[in-house]
Design an enzyme around this catalytic site. Structure first.
Site, PDB file in Angstrom:
ATOM      1  N   TYR A 124     -54.975 -92.497  -8.875  1.00  0.00           N
ATOM      2  CA  TYR A 124     -53.521 -92.476  -9.050  1.00  0.00           C
ATOM      3  C   TYR A 124     -53.118 -92.597 -10.513  1.00  0.00           C
ATOM      4  O   TYR A 124     -52.025 -92.136 -10.898  1.00  0.00           O
ATOM      5  CB  TYR A 124     -52.862 -93.541  -8.162  1.00  0.00           C
ATOM      6  CG  TYR A 124     -52.834 -93.057  -6.726  1.00  0.00           C
ATOM      7  CD1 TYR A 124     -51.945 -92.063  -6.335  1.00  0.00           C
ATOM      8  CD2 TYR A 124     -53.760 -93.523  -5.803  1.00  0.00           C
ATOM      9  CE1 TYR A 124     -51.956 -91.565  -5.044  1.00  0.00           C
ATOM     10  CE2 TYR A 124     -53.782 -93.035  -4.500  1.00  0.00           C
ATOM     11  CZ  TYR A 124     -52.873 -92.048  -4.135  1.00  0.00           C
ATOM     12  OH  TYR A 124     -52.892 -91.530  -2.869  1.00  0.00           O
ATOM     13  N   ARG A 127     -53.161 -89.089 -11.623  1.00  0.00           N
ATOM     14  CA  ARG A 127     -51.966 -88.407 -11.094  1.00  0.00           C
ATOM     15  C   ARG A 127     -50.705 -88.843 -11.843  1.00  0.00           C
ATOM     16  O   ARG A 127     -49.816 -88.036 -12.083  1.00  0.00           O
ATOM     17  CB  ARG A 127     -51.829 -88.673  -9.600  1.00  0.00           C
ATOM     18  CG  ARG A 127     -52.981 -88.037  -8.806  1.00  0.00           C
ATOM     19  CD  ARG A 127     -52.741 -88.082  -7.331  1.00  0.00           C
ATOM     20  NE  ARG A 127     -51.562 -87.300  -6.962  1.00  0.00           N
ATOM     21  CZ  ARG A 127     -51.016 -87.304  -5.746  1.00  0.00           C
ATOM     22  NH1 ARG A 127     -51.545 -88.045  -4.793  1.00  0.00           N
ATOM     23  NH2 ARG A 127     -49.958 -86.568  -5.489  1.00  0.00           N
ATOM     24  N   ASP A 162     -44.085 -87.052  -6.942  1.00  0.00           N
ATOM     25  CA  ASP A 162     -43.602 -86.952  -8.325  1.00  0.00           C
ATOM     26  C   ASP A 162     -42.074 -87.125  -8.337  1.00  0.00           C
ATOM     27  O   ASP A 162     -41.434 -87.196  -7.279  1.00  0.00           O
ATOM     28  CB  ASP A 162     -44.024 -85.611  -8.956  1.00  0.00           C
ATOM     29  CG  ASP A 162     -43.404 -84.395  -8.250  1.00  0.00           C
ATOM     30  OD1 ASP A 162     -42.161 -84.351  -8.129  1.00  0.00           O
ATOM     31  OD2 ASP A 162     -44.156 -83.499  -7.823  1.00  0.00           O
ATOM     32  N   HIS A 177     -43.508 -89.591   1.550  1.00  0.00           N
ATOM     33  CA  HIS A 177     -44.879 -90.035   1.265  1.00  0.00           C
ATOM     34  C   HIS A 177     -44.944 -90.996   0.077  1.00  0.00           C
ATOM     35  O   HIS A 177     -46.020 -91.217  -0.478  1.00  0.00           O
ATOM     36  CB  HIS A 177     -45.782 -88.825   1.005  1.00  0.00           C
ATOM     37  CG  HIS A 177     -46.076 -88.033   2.247  1.00  0.00           C
ATOM     38  ND1 HIS A 177     -46.609 -86.769   2.232  1.00  0.00           N
ATOM     39  CD2 HIS A 177     -45.903 -88.339   3.552  1.00  0.00           C
ATOM     40  CE1 HIS A 177     -46.751 -86.321   3.476  1.00  0.00           C
ATOM     41  NE2 HIS A 177     -46.331 -87.258   4.295  1.00  0.00           N
ATOM     42  N   GLU A 272     -47.940 -67.956   0.091  1.00  0.00           N
ATOM     43  CA  GLU A 272     -48.712 -67.526   1.259  1.00  0.00           C
ATOM     44  C   GLU A 272     -48.132 -68.176   2.502  1.00  0.00           C
ATOM     45  O   GLU A 272     -47.453 -69.197   2.421  1.00  0.00           O
ATOM     46  CB  GLU A 272     -50.192 -67.897   1.099  1.00  0.00           C
ATOM     47  CG  GLU A 272     -50.415 -69.372   0.934  1.00  0.00           C
ATOM     48  CD  GLU A 272     -51.726 -69.704   0.214  1.00  0.00           C
ATOM     49  OE1 GLU A 272     -52.482 -68.792  -0.134  1.00  0.00           O
ATOM     50  OE2 GLU A 272     -51.977 -70.902   0.021  1.00  0.00           O
TER      51      GLU A 272
HETATM   52  P1  OAD Z   1     -50.697 -78.491   0.171  1.00  0.00           P
HETATM   53  O1  OAD Z   1     -51.560 -78.586  -1.041  1.00  0.00           O
HETATM   54  O2  OAD Z   1     -51.329 -78.686   1.485  1.00  0.00           O
HETATM   55  O3  OAD Z   1     -50.004 -77.068   0.197  1.00  0.00           O
HETATM   56  C1  OAD Z   1     -49.361 -76.561  -0.938  1.00  0.00           C
HETATM   57  C2  OAD Z   1     -48.700 -75.273  -0.577  1.00  0.00           C
HETATM   58  O4  OAD Z   1     -47.987 -74.832  -1.718  1.00  0.00           O
HETATM   59  C3  OAD Z   1     -49.674 -74.156  -0.181  1.00  0.00           C
HETATM   60  O5  OAD Z   1     -49.302 -73.614   1.053  1.00  0.00           O
HETATM   61  C4  OAD Z   1     -49.499 -73.111  -1.292  1.00  0.00           C
HETATM   62  O6  OAD Z   1     -49.513 -71.783  -0.802  1.00  0.00           O
HETATM   63  C5  OAD Z   1     -48.108 -73.451  -1.805  1.00  0.00           C
HETATM   64  N1  OAD Z   1     -47.875 -73.075  -3.202  1.00  0.00           N
HETATM   65  C6  OAD Z   1     -48.760 -72.932  -4.214  1.00  0.00           C
HETATM   66  N2  OAD Z   1     -48.136 -72.537  -5.336  1.00  0.00           N
HETATM   67  C7  OAD Z   1     -46.813 -72.424  -5.029  1.00  0.00           C
HETATM   68  C8  OAD Z   1     -45.646 -72.043  -5.750  1.00  0.00           C
HETATM   69  N3  OAD Z   1     -45.681 -71.692  -7.040  1.00  0.00           N
HETATM   70  N4  OAD Z   1     -44.463 -72.047  -5.086  1.00  0.00           N
HETATM   71  C9  OAD Z   1     -44.390 -72.400  -3.787  1.00  0.00           C
HETATM   72  N5  OAD Z   1     -45.460 -72.753  -3.057  1.00  0.00           N
HETATM   73  C10 OAD Z   1     -46.648 -72.781  -3.669  1.00  0.00           C
HETATM   74  O7  OAD Z   1     -49.486 -79.499  -0.058  1.00  0.00           O
HETATM   75  P2  OAD Z   1     -48.521 -80.160   1.009  1.00  0.00           P
HETATM   76  O8  OAD Z   1     -48.278 -79.268   2.157  1.00  0.00           O
HETATM   77  O9  OAD Z   1     -47.355 -80.672   0.259  1.00  0.00           O
HETATM   78  O10 OAD Z   1     -49.861 -86.347   1.428  1.00  0.00           O
HETATM   79  O11 OAD Z   1     -49.406 -81.375   1.476  1.00  0.00           O
HETATM   80  C11 OAD Z   1     -48.853 -82.297   2.370  1.00  0.00           C
HETATM   81  C12 OAD Z   1     -49.424 -83.645   2.102  1.00  0.00           C
HETATM   82  O12 OAD Z   1     -50.843 -83.585   2.130  1.00  0.00           O
HETATM   83  C13 OAD Z   1     -49.116 -84.213   0.736  1.00  0.00           C
HETATM   84  O13 OAD Z   1     -47.837 -84.794   0.646  1.00  0.00           O
HETATM   85  C14 OAD Z   1     -50.180 -85.225   0.581  1.00  0.00           C
HETATM   86  C15 OAD Z   1     -51.369 -84.481   1.121  1.00  0.00           C
HETATM   87  O14 OAD Z   1     -52.308 -85.249   1.706  1.00  0.00           O
HETATM   88  C16 OAD Z   1     -50.080 -87.577   0.977  1.00  0.00           C
HETATM   89  O15 OAD Z   1     -50.490 -87.817  -0.133  1.00  0.00           O
HETATM   90  C17 OAD Z   1     -49.752 -88.634   1.956  1.00  0.00           C
END
Ligand code: OAD
Length: 299
Positions: A124, A127, A162, A177, A272
């Site tokens: 962290y 991060r 963030d 979260h 995607e």
């Molecule tokens: P993910 O890393 O699972 O997914 C990120 C998504 O962002 C992917 O589907 C990418 O296609 C998309 N992406 C990438 N670049 C992008 C851009 N420029 N514009 C828009 N989208 C883009 O992240 P989350 O779904 O947020 O939890 O993950 C959910 C949770 O999993 C997080 O909050 C975290 C993690 O474990 C905790 O820390 C509790």
């Protein structure tokens, strides 16, 4: 073509499509637009019979005023790591995923904290440093402007820890979260407090007055996300649901779109399709920093 803008009006696809001609690229943009128009197509898998997929050439073509919001609408926005990707904060999954050598469960769970709190703080602390250097991008600014326009008719729920929504001007982002720049005691119920420090090994783990250890104010795997009452209340009132940059695999956020399915139009914005794509009315494929500013029309 007027004022550097070409608007296609003849087909249903074209009604939604506006091609901005920037910096003397009129002719190429026109052809980019027509080819993009061809790529605007109904998905043909069974789960998406009513769904439309829009693929934007983000380098030339923007979608303008595509998401219509009426005076009666209540808008629920869910953001994920993708909205901050263009600000330099890596996403969790897919290319550029964070800490690939570690599974998240190894550094983001109560078990990890019990086993090796220094490793957790190292993770962290990294991060915190990355997030401290990041600045909001046009996606964050667009949502902040939308909040100013819609006021309490917009509910912004983020999975991100963030503070880029706040830095962009959002006043009421709900962090389900947790927040990276807050810490709390792992033993007593002292309120979370602002904390921008980094605690890299071999530094000692900071202690609370009660003797407990200070931990990041983050919802770890196996813990219950924050503010769920408010979130589900807002979901129950939403008539427009927009998810941005989230892979649709982490619950409960992944099920929010299914929760609103009977009464809300739902849209996804990201490069995607998410895992739960078939639950959305439409997916707009492209980077959120490039697509979001043109999805809502003039505000
Ligand atoms: P993910 O890393 O699972 O997914 C990120 C998504 O962002 C992917 O589907 C990418 O296609 C998309 N992406 C990438 N670049 C992008 C851009 N420029 N514009 C828009 N989208 C883009 O992240 P989350 O779904 O947020 O939890 O993950 C959910 C949770 O999993 C997080 O909050 C975290 C993690 O474990 C905790 O820390 C509790």
């Amino acid at each position: 073509m007027t004022g550097g803008t070409v608007t296609l009006k003849d087909t249903s696809a074209a009604r939604l499509l506006c091609v901005e001609t920037q910096l003397g690229i009129c002719l190429r943009s026109w052809f980019a637009a027509t080819s993009s128009e061809k790529q605007y197509h109904a998905r043909n898998d069974p789960c998406a019979s009513s769904q439309t997929l829009i693929r934007a050439h983000s380098w030339r073509v923007t979608l303008r005023g595509v998401i219509e919001i009426s005076r009666q609408d209540r808008v629920f926005i869910l953001t994920g790591a993708g909205i901050s990707a263009e600000s330099g904060i890596p996403t969790f999954r897919g290319a550029g995923g964070l800490w690939r050598n570690y599974r998240f469960e190894e550094v983001a769970s109560p078990r990890a904290w019990q086993r090796d709190p220094r490793l957790v703080w190292e993770f962290y602390s990294i991060r915190r440093r990355v997030a401290a250097a990041a600045k909001p991008n046009p996606g964050h600014f667009t949502l902040a402007q939308l909040e100013r326009t819609l006021q309490d008719r917009l509910f912004l729920c983020t999975q991100n820890v963030d503070s880029l929504h706040e830095q962009a001007g959002s006043r009421r982002a709900v962090h389900m979260h947790g927040e990276l720049f807050k810490s709390r005691c792992d033993r007593c119920d002292r309120n979370p407090f602002d904390d921008t420090e980094t605690y890299d090994p071999p530094a000692d783990i900071p202690r609370c007055a009660c003797g407990g250890q200070i931990r990041p104010h983050i919802c770890w795997f196996g813990e219950v996300p924050y503010h769920l009452d408010r979130i589900f209340q807002a979901l129950s009132e939403a008539t427009v649901f927009i998810a941005v940059g989230t892979s649709g695999v982490v619950e409960p956020a992944a099920s929010f779109v299914a929760h609103v399915r009977d009464r809300a139009q739902s849209f996804y914005v990201g490069p995607e399709e998410p895992a739960n794509a078939c639950a959305f009315t439409k997916c707009f494929l492209g980077k959120s920093g490039e697509l979001l500013p043109s999805l809502f029309g003039p505000q």
